[in-house]
Design a protein around this motif. Structure first.
Motif, PDB file in Angstrom:
ATOM      1  N   SER A 172       0.828  -1.210   0.000  1.00  0.00           N
ATOM      2  CA  SER A 172       0.000   0.000   0.000  1.00  0.00           C
ATOM      3  C   SER A 172       0.863   1.262   0.000  1.00  0.00           C
ATOM      4  CB  SER A 172      -0.924   0.013   1.224  1.00  0.00           C
ATOM      5  OG  SER A 172      -1.858  -1.042   1.159  1.00  0.00           O
ATOM      6  N   GLN A 173       1.990   1.218   0.704  1.00  0.00           N
ATOM      7  CA  GLN A 173       2.898   2.362   0.703  1.00  0.00           C
ATOM      8  C   GLN A 173       3.427   2.638  -0.706  1.00  0.00           C
ATOM      9  OE1 GLN A 173       5.663   0.965   3.642  1.00  0.00           O
ATOM     10  NE2 GLN A 173       4.620   2.004   5.343  1.00  0.00           N
ATOM     11  N   THR A 174       3.870   1.572  -1.379  1.00  0.00           N
ATOM     12  CA  THR A 174       4.374   1.729  -2.749  1.00  0.00           C
ATOM     13  C   THR A 174       3.258   2.171  -3.685  1.00  0.00           C
ATOM     14  OG1 THR A 174       6.015  -0.011  -2.363  1.00  0.00           O
ATOM     15  CG2 THR A 174       5.544   0.550  -4.646  1.00  0.00           C
ATOM     16  N   LEU A 175       2.078   1.566  -3.527  1.00  0.00           N
ATOM     17  CA  LEU A 175       0.939   1.905  -4.386  1.00  0.00           C
ATOM     18  C   LEU A 175       0.560   3.375  -4.232  1.00  0.00           C
ATOM     19  CD1 LEU A 175      -1.296   0.674  -6.286  1.00  0.00           C
ATOM     20  CD2 LEU A 175      -2.710   0.503  -4.235  1.00  0.00           C
ATOM     21  N   THR A 176       0.560   3.872  -2.994  1.00  0.00           N
ATOM     22  CA  THR A 176       0.213   5.272  -2.749  1.00  0.00           C
ATOM     23  C   THR A 176       1.200   6.215  -3.431  1.00  0.00           C
ATOM     24  OG1 THR A 176      -0.786   4.702  -0.615  1.00  0.00           O
ATOM     25  CG2 THR A 176      -0.182   7.011  -0.964  1.00  0.00           C
ATOM     26  N   ILE A 177       2.487   5.892  -3.338  1.00  0.00           N
ATOM     27  CA  ILE A 177       3.516   6.712  -3.998  1.00  0.00           C
ATOM     28  C   ILE A 177       3.301   6.711  -5.507  1.00  0.00           C
ATOM     29  CG2 ILE A 177       5.981   6.792  -4.556  1.00  0.00           C
ATOM     30  CD1 ILE A 177       6.501   5.808  -1.697  1.00  0.00           C
ATOM     31  N   MET A 178       2.972   5.542  -6.076  1.00  0.00           N
ATOM     32  CA  MET A 178       2.765   5.435  -7.518  1.00  0.00           C
ATOM     33  C   MET A 178       1.546   6.241  -7.966  1.00  0.00           C
ATOM     34  SD  MET A 178       4.997   3.724  -9.241  1.00  0.00           S
ATOM     35  CE  MET A 178       4.012   3.400 -10.713  1.00  0.00           C
ATOM     36  N   GLN A 197       4.701  12.997 -12.160  1.00  0.00           N
ATOM     37  CA  GLN A 197       6.092  12.750 -11.803  1.00  0.00           C
ATOM     38  C   GLN A 197       6.569  11.383 -12.285  1.00  0.00           C
ATOM     39  OE1 GLN A 197       5.673  13.104  -7.571  1.00  0.00           O
ATOM     40  NE2 GLN A 197       6.134  15.304  -7.552  1.00  0.00           N
ATOM     41  N   ILE A 198       5.632  10.486 -12.556  1.00  0.00           N
ATOM     42  CA  ILE A 198       5.970   9.118 -12.942  1.00  0.00           C
ATOM     43  C   ILE A 198       5.319   8.795 -14.277  1.00  0.00           C
ATOM     44  CG2 ILE A 198       5.804   6.680 -12.315  1.00  0.00           C
ATOM     45  CD1 ILE A 198       5.688   7.547  -9.394  1.00  0.00           C
ATOM     46  N   ALA A 199       6.090   8.194 -15.155  1.00  0.00           N
ATOM     47  CA  ALA A 199       5.587   7.707 -16.438  1.00  0.00           C
ATOM     48  C   ALA A 199       6.311   6.406 -16.742  1.00  0.00           C
ATOM     49  CB  ALA A 199       5.825   8.736 -17.540  1.00  0.00           C
ATOM     50  N   THR A 216      13.421   2.932 -13.002  1.00  0.00           N
ATOM     51  CA  THR A 216      14.272   3.402 -11.906  1.00  0.00           C
ATOM     52  C   THR A 216      13.532   3.321 -10.576  1.00  0.00           C
ATOM     53  OG1 THR A 216      15.379   4.928 -13.424  1.00  0.00           O
ATOM     54  CG2 THR A 216      15.627   5.351 -11.067  1.00  0.00           C
ATOM     55  N   LEU A 217      12.279   3.746 -10.577  1.00  0.00           N
ATOM     56  CA  LEU A 217      11.493   3.692  -9.348  1.00  0.00           C
ATOM     57  C   LEU A 217      11.275   2.246  -8.905  1.00  0.00           C
ATOM     58  CD1 LEU A 217       9.858   5.224  -7.212  1.00  0.00           C
ATOM     59  CD2 LEU A 217       7.861   4.982  -8.689  1.00  0.00           C
ATOM     60  N   PHE A 218      11.097   1.353  -9.871  1.00  0.00           N
ATOM     61  CA  PHE A 218      10.880  -0.058  -9.542  1.00  0.00           C
ATOM     62  C   PHE A 218      12.057  -0.616  -8.738  1.00  0.00           C
ATOM     63  CE2 PHE A 218      11.818  -4.473 -10.792  1.00  0.00           C
ATOM     64  CZ  PHE A 218      10.719  -5.107 -10.218  1.00  0.00           C
ATOM     65  N   PHE A 219      13.285  -0.357  -9.207  1.00  0.00           N
ATOM     66  CA  PHE A 219      14.457  -0.892  -8.506  1.00  0.00           C
ATOM     67  C   PHE A 219      14.642  -0.209  -7.153  1.00  0.00           C
ATOM     68  CE2 PHE A 219      15.695  -2.165 -12.877  1.00  0.00           C
ATOM     69  CZ  PHE A 219      15.858  -3.521 -12.628  1.00  0.00           C
ATOM     70  N   LYS A 220      14.260   1.067  -7.056  1.00  0.00           N
ATOM     71  CA  LYS A 220      14.346   1.750  -5.773  1.00  0.00           C
ATOM     72  C   LYS A 220      13.382   1.121  -4.768  1.00  0.00           C
ATOM     73  CE  LYS A 220      12.572   5.311  -3.058  1.00  0.00           C
ATOM     74  NZ  LYS A 220      11.205   5.696  -2.665  1.00  0.00           N
ATOM     75  N   GLU A 221      12.122   0.899  -5.185  1.00  0.00           N
ATOM     76  CA  GLU A 221      11.135   0.291  -4.297  1.00  0.00           C
ATOM     77  C   GLU A 221      11.503  -1.147  -3.955  1.00  0.00           C
ATOM     78  OE1 GLU A 221       8.510   1.646  -2.733  1.00  0.00           O
ATOM     79  OE2 GLU A 221       9.249   3.569  -3.485  1.00  0.00           O
ATOM     80  N   LEU A 222      12.107  -1.836  -4.907  1.00  0.00           N
ATOM     81  CA  LEU A 222      12.546  -3.215  -4.658  1.00  0.00           C
ATOM     82  C   LEU A 222      13.617  -3.239  -3.570  1.00  0.00           C
ATOM     83  CD1 LEU A 222      11.774  -5.960  -5.900  1.00  0.00           C
ATOM     84  CD2 LEU A 222      13.797  -5.772  -7.352  1.00  0.00           C
ATOM     85  N   VAL A 273       6.736  -5.186  -6.123  1.00  0.00           N
ATOM     86  CA  VAL A 273       6.540  -5.423  -7.561  1.00  0.00           C
ATOM     87  C   VAL A 273       5.102  -5.088  -7.958  1.00  0.00           C
ATOM     88  CG1 VAL A 273       6.495  -7.179  -9.378  1.00  0.00           C
ATOM     89  CG2 VAL A 273       8.360  -7.165  -7.707  1.00  0.00           C
ATOM     90  N   ALA A 274       4.141  -5.553  -7.157  1.00  0.00           N
ATOM     91  CA  ALA A 274       2.729  -5.288  -7.448  1.00  0.00           C
ATOM     92  C   ALA A 274       2.405  -3.814  -7.286  1.00  0.00           C
ATOM     93  CB  ALA A 274       1.843  -6.124  -6.527  1.00  0.00           C
ATOM     94  N   GLY A 275       2.984  -3.183  -6.260  1.00  0.00           N
ATOM     95  CA  GLY A 275       2.705  -1.770  -6.005  1.00  0.00           C
ATOM     96  C   GLY A 275       3.154  -0.871  -7.135  1.00  0.00           C
ATOM     97  N   VAL A 276       4.250  -1.233  -7.789  1.00  0.00           N
ATOM     98  CA  VAL A 276       4.732  -0.442  -8.927  1.00  0.00           C
ATOM     99  C   VAL A 276       4.019  -0.848 -10.216  1.00  0.00           C
ATOM    100  CG1 VAL A 276       6.736   0.089 -10.377  1.00  0.00           C
ATOM    101  CG2 VAL A 276       6.991  -0.021  -7.891  1.00  0.00           C
TER     102      VAL A 276
END
Length: 455
Positions: free
Chosen positions: A338-344, A352-354, A360-366, A410-413
């Motif tokens: 949920s934290q990752t999903l909210t950021i996305m 800010q995200i496309a 890049t964001l995926f590897f950061k969240e991972l 992974v799911a959140g992103v």
């Protein structure tokens, strides 16, 4: 607004609502009149939304006639529909009179056809064409937000000529901070702020001092992008242009604030499967019907998770500790996801995200998920070992928690990007789908490993 000011405003709103309900209970309705006459239409609208449907029309009867139109614009869609149904055509016509063109366009969409036709017939040819122009665009676009009451000047005249022109007009449209510079063919060229007009040498030409840095907003630009443009450039007003760059209207900050508020309410309510325009005091049957759909979807996903648990029925009957610890894995995965999903969702909404920078964001969240997974996996593993005296059980739950955190990231992103590509609002369905994934992955990993290592 400071935190103290926000608190004071919240306290004042609560006090007004409490007073309103006390008056309604006492039946002494005349005591409300001074209060309603002292409030801004937006504050009156908020009070009306907090009144039960059965008493709403009684309160409306005490609202000043001059505020009717503005109040109808500020209440949510369901409350507006109820009020309109209970009002005579003459009252609705009077409410529409005097509204700004963009506000009138918003209100006409909800008025009965007979009233709409009377409003159009009461307008002169020029205003009717302006209104029809606004109505021809989607409500959630720059064209739907714009007002057509622009003040334009030519680039080849002096500031002194412009000042004399404004004095001859004697009146400027509300929220006017800027004049728009156009060519003889109506093509938008730039903006001339009133501040520059009154402070610079009156002999200078408009072309010398006009601001050309602000581009016109295309009529079909989505409202969310309009709001972002205002935010990024700190605009108070902005020009709206057609495909040929001809000036067709302007958007002011008050309309953009409404867009920002509506988007925020939509995001919050959508996460629970609710409509931001729903009346708080809507009929019980209607509210139950709307929420039943979302509950049904959630129940279906819960059965999927239950089915996974059911596959390990024999394991649970042998190792009761697994049943005790099982909710921890799913809960931790759900929170992390949920934290990752909210950021996305926030990043997508703000531009800010496309797809270009999602990698890049995926590897950061991972990486974040792995760090938190290992940290809390060790904590939970040690607690499980101390609690049940079984080191293998501690390894199982710790490992399952680590991999569930990774799966949640992974799911959140991935989910918001996939939903955006499919044309689905991530805020509406993302949370339910994410929770289902983290439950299934968490239960599957934990019980699967428990079956292999503990039996």
């Amino acid at each position: 607004m400071t935190e103290a000011a926000q608190l004071d405003e919240s306290t004042a709103s609560e006090a007004r609502l409490q007073y309103l309900h006390e008056v309604l209970e006492s039946g002494r309705m005349r005591r409300l009149k001074p209060l309603l006459h002292s409030l801004h239409p937006a504050e009156t609208a908020l009070l009306l939304e907090g009144v039960p449907r059965t008493k709403r029309m009684l309160v409306w009867g005490l609202v000043p006639d001059d505020d009717h139109g503005e109040v109808l614009l500020h209440v949510n869609d369901e409350v507006r529909s109820q009020l309109i149904e209970g009002l005579d055509d003459d009252v609705l016509l009077a409410a529409a009179d005097g509204l700004e063109m963009d506000d009138l366009a918003d209100l006409l969409e909800d008025l009965p056809e007979t009233v709409t036709q009377q409003v159009l017939r009461s307008m002169d040819q020029q205003n009717r064409e302006r209104l029809e122009s606004v109505l021809s665009y989607p409500a959630d676009s720059a064209g739907g937000l714009m007002n057509t009451d622009t003040v334009t000047v030519r680039p080849d005249v002096s500031l002194d000529v412009v000042a004399r022109y404004l004095r001859q007009r004697a009146q400027l449209p509300d929220q006017t901070d800027t004049l728009f510079v156009v060519s003889r063919y109506g093509r938008y060229l730039g903006m001339l702020s009133l501040a520059r007009l009154v402070t610079l040498d009156p002999e200078r030409d408009v072309s010398e001092v006009m601001d050309t840095s602000v581009e016109g907003l295309l009529v079909d630009m989505p409202a969310s992008q309009v709001a972002k443009r205002f935010q990024d450039l700190d605009l108070i007003s902005a020009p709206v242009v057609d495909d040929n760059e001809r000036l067709v209207g302007r958007i002011t900050i008050d309309d953009v604030v409404d867009v920002i508020r509506d988007e925020a309410e939509h995001s919050i309510m959508s996460m629970a499967g609710l409509d931001e325009e729903e009346d708080v005091f809507a009929p019980i049957a209607r509210s139950a019907r709307r929420r039943a759909v979302w509950l049904g979807i959630n129940l279906f996903t819960a059965f999927l998770a239950a089915q996974v648990v059911g596959l390990f029925e024999a394991t649970l009957s042998e190792v009761v500790a697994l049943a005790v610890l099982m909710p921890i894995v799913a809960s931790m995965g759900g929170i992390g996801g949920s934290q990752t999903l909210t950021i996305m969702i926030r990043g997508l909404a703000m531009g800010q995200i496309a797809f270009s920078n999602a990698r890049t964001l995926f590897f950061k969240e991972l990486a974040v998920a792995m760090i938190n997974g290992v940290t809390w996996g060790l904590v939970v593993g040690v607690v499980a070992y101390i609690w049940f005296g079984n080191i293998t059980l501690g390894v199982v739950i710790g490992t399952a928690l680590i991999f569930n955190q990774i799966g949640a990231a992974v799911a959140g992103v991935g989910l918001p990007l996939l939903m955006r590509k499919m044309g689905i609002d991530p805020a509406l369905a993302g949370t339910v789908v994410l929770t289902t994934i983290t439950d299934i992955v968490g239960f599957g990993l934990f019980l699967g490993m428990g079956t292999l290592l503990l039996l």
